[in-house]
Structure formats: C-alpha cells, structure tokens
Design a protein around this motif. Sequence first.
Motif, PDB file in Angstrom:
ATOM      1  N   LEU A  85       0.826  -1.206   0.000  1.00 17.00           N
ATOM      2  CA  LEU A  85       0.000   0.000   0.000  1.00 17.00           C
ATOM      3  C   LEU A  85       0.860   1.255   0.000  1.00 17.00           C
ATOM      4  O   LEU A  85       0.646   2.176  -0.798  1.00 17.00           O
ATOM      5  N   LEU A  86       1.856   1.292   0.883  1.00 16.91           N
ATOM      6  CA  LEU A  86       2.678   2.488   1.024  1.00 16.91           C
ATOM      7  C   LEU A  86       3.542   2.741  -0.208  1.00 16.91           C
ATOM      8  O   LEU A  86       3.754   3.898  -0.595  1.00 16.91           O
ATOM      9  N   PHE A  87       4.048   1.676  -0.828  1.00 11.05           N
ATOM     10  CA  PHE A  87       4.841   1.849  -2.042  1.00 11.05           C
ATOM     11  C   PHE A  87       4.010   2.488  -3.150  1.00 11.05           C
ATOM     12  O   PHE A  87       4.524   3.250  -3.970  1.00 11.05           O
ATOM     13  N   ALA A  88       2.709   2.156  -3.193  1.00 16.12           N
ATOM     14  CA  ALA A  88       1.836   2.699  -4.228  1.00 16.12           C
ATOM     15  C   ALA A  88       1.525   4.175  -3.998  1.00 16.12           C
ATOM     16  O   ALA A  88       1.502   4.975  -4.937  1.00 16.12           O
ATOM     17  N   PHE A  89       1.285   4.558  -2.732  1.00 14.64           N
ATOM     18  CA  PHE A  89       0.939   5.940  -2.429  1.00 14.64           C
ATOM     19  C   PHE A  89       2.162   6.839  -2.263  1.00 14.64           C
ATOM     20  O   PHE A  89       2.125   8.020  -2.605  1.00 14.64           O
ATOM     21  N   LEU A  90       3.234   6.264  -1.695  1.00 15.59           N
ATOM     22  CA  LEU A  90       4.445   7.046  -1.419  1.00 15.59           C
ATOM     23  C   LEU A  90       5.650   6.339  -2.032  1.00 15.59           C
ATOM     24  O   LEU A  90       6.300   5.533  -1.365  1.00 15.59           O
ATOM     25  N   PRO A  91       5.970   6.605  -3.281  1.00 10.52           N
ATOM     26  CA  PRO A  91       7.092   5.917  -3.939  1.00 10.52           C
ATOM     27  C   PRO A  91       8.420   6.063  -3.185  1.00 10.52           C
ATOM     28  O   PRO A  91       9.248   5.151  -3.209  1.00 10.52           O
ATOM     29  N   SER A  92       8.600   7.188  -2.494  1.00 13.18           N
ATOM     30  CA  SER A  92       9.847   7.388  -1.743  1.00 13.18           C
ATOM     31  C   SER A  92       9.958   6.452  -0.544  1.00 13.18           C
ATOM     32  O   SER A  92      11.063   6.230  -0.023  1.00 13.18           O
TER      33      SER A  92
END
Length: 257
Positions: A161-168
């Motif tokens: 989930l986090l990789f999708a919303f926050l690429p950094s």
Amino acid sequence: MMFDLRTPRVISALVLREMSTTYGRSAAGYLWAVAEPVAGIAILTAAFSFMLRDPPIGNSFALFYATGLLPFLMYMGVSGKVSQAIQFSRPLLSYPRLTFLDAVFARFLLNAITQLVVAFSVLGALLLAQDTRPVIDFGAIFLSFAMALSFAFGIGALNCLLFAFLPSWQMIWAVMNRPSFLISGIFFTYDSMPAVVQKFLWFNPLIHVIGQMRKGVYPTYSGVYVTPWYVFLCAAIPAVAGIFFLRRYHKKILNEM
C-alpha cells in the motif's frame, strides 16, 4: 471482494506467471534461491569460526548460523516480494477479473512455498551432515516458519500500500530495514545480551522467530523469552491495515500509478 470459484484460477495463473518471470523455465533460477542461503551460511561460518572457539549453541557453526539466517531470509524474501505485488502485476490490474488481493496472495503463496522448500532442504542437509543424531522438534520449527511468513505477509501487505501511495517510502524502508540483519539474533542469542539490551531487542519480532527456530533444533535451548502471539499480533495489525486500505483505495491507486 467476494470470494468465488474464479479466484483460485486467477491466483493459479498469477503464480505460474510469477514462476516464469522470477525463476525462468530452467532449474537455474531455483538453484539461485538455494545458493543465497548456502553462500550466506558458508561466509558466516568461515568468518566466525576463525574468531570464536565455539558457536553460542551446540558445536556446529554452520548449523547455528543456519537457524538464524534461514528464517531471516524467509522473512526478507517473502516480505520484499509481497511489497512489490502491485508494481509487478501493474499491467494486468486493469482487467476486471484481477484484483489487488489476487496479486498479493499469488506472490505470497509462490514465494512462501519456495522459501519453505529451500529452508527445509538446506536445514535437512546440515542436520544429516552432523556427527551426532540431533533431536529435532518439528513442531517448533514449523511454528518458527509460520511466525516468519505471517510477519512477512503483514509487512509486505502494508508496504504494498505504502509503495503505491508514497514511492519514496520504498527507499526509506530499505534504509530502515538494514539494521535488522544485525539485531535479529543471527550472530548471537538473546540470552547472551545484557539485560538493558534485551529490553529493546524483545520488541523485534524476528528475535522471537529465530529464537523459536533454535528451540526446535537445540533441545537444551529454552528460549523462554520467545512469545509467538506477539509476532502474530505484529503481523496481523499491518496485514489488516494494508488489505483494508488496498481494497478501499484500489481504484485511486490504479489511476495514479
């Protein structure tokens, strides 16, 4: 998402695609999966056998480091693959029959099975090579792997989930996760650490995973600090959060990727 008869077929198709893409059509891809832990155990054994007279537990450096490295690599490998499930299956997610959960579960299933086969193969070879016949508690070993895989799924689902919303976040997580190799008990036992250090180490779920593994291989190792429910709780919280928000915001994620 309602579970129906098409779901197993979709997941099976994704698993076959993952096998072809990740490991190729020859045995060389799977040999690499075995070579990684074998090489790691060999390097640790060679390095520490020169510095230490005896391993912290037992009389085999290779077996001691295998009991730490195998569950650790299982967690790292599976969590890393699950974290990238959306990125890996991005071209297919526009199809209505394929959901984010299908992609996540397919990646988890294949890589969990692969890691289990590798771990039992390497551990079995080391145990057969021992001069004495060890007393193995297979229930304790299975529990250790269950703890490692559940924690890997939880972290992987949340990071997906986090990789999708926050690429950094992918780079930030990679930096944050590096110390885990040093503080998870691969090189040492929890019991050998000073009390003040133990208070902090206890909150690392991987300390419990590796401790549980050593309880299964070394009958004299008590590992009283090992708390399976704590690991499963640390796995359940990010897993529920990750799956809930993936289902809730999957359309937004698909449009923004």
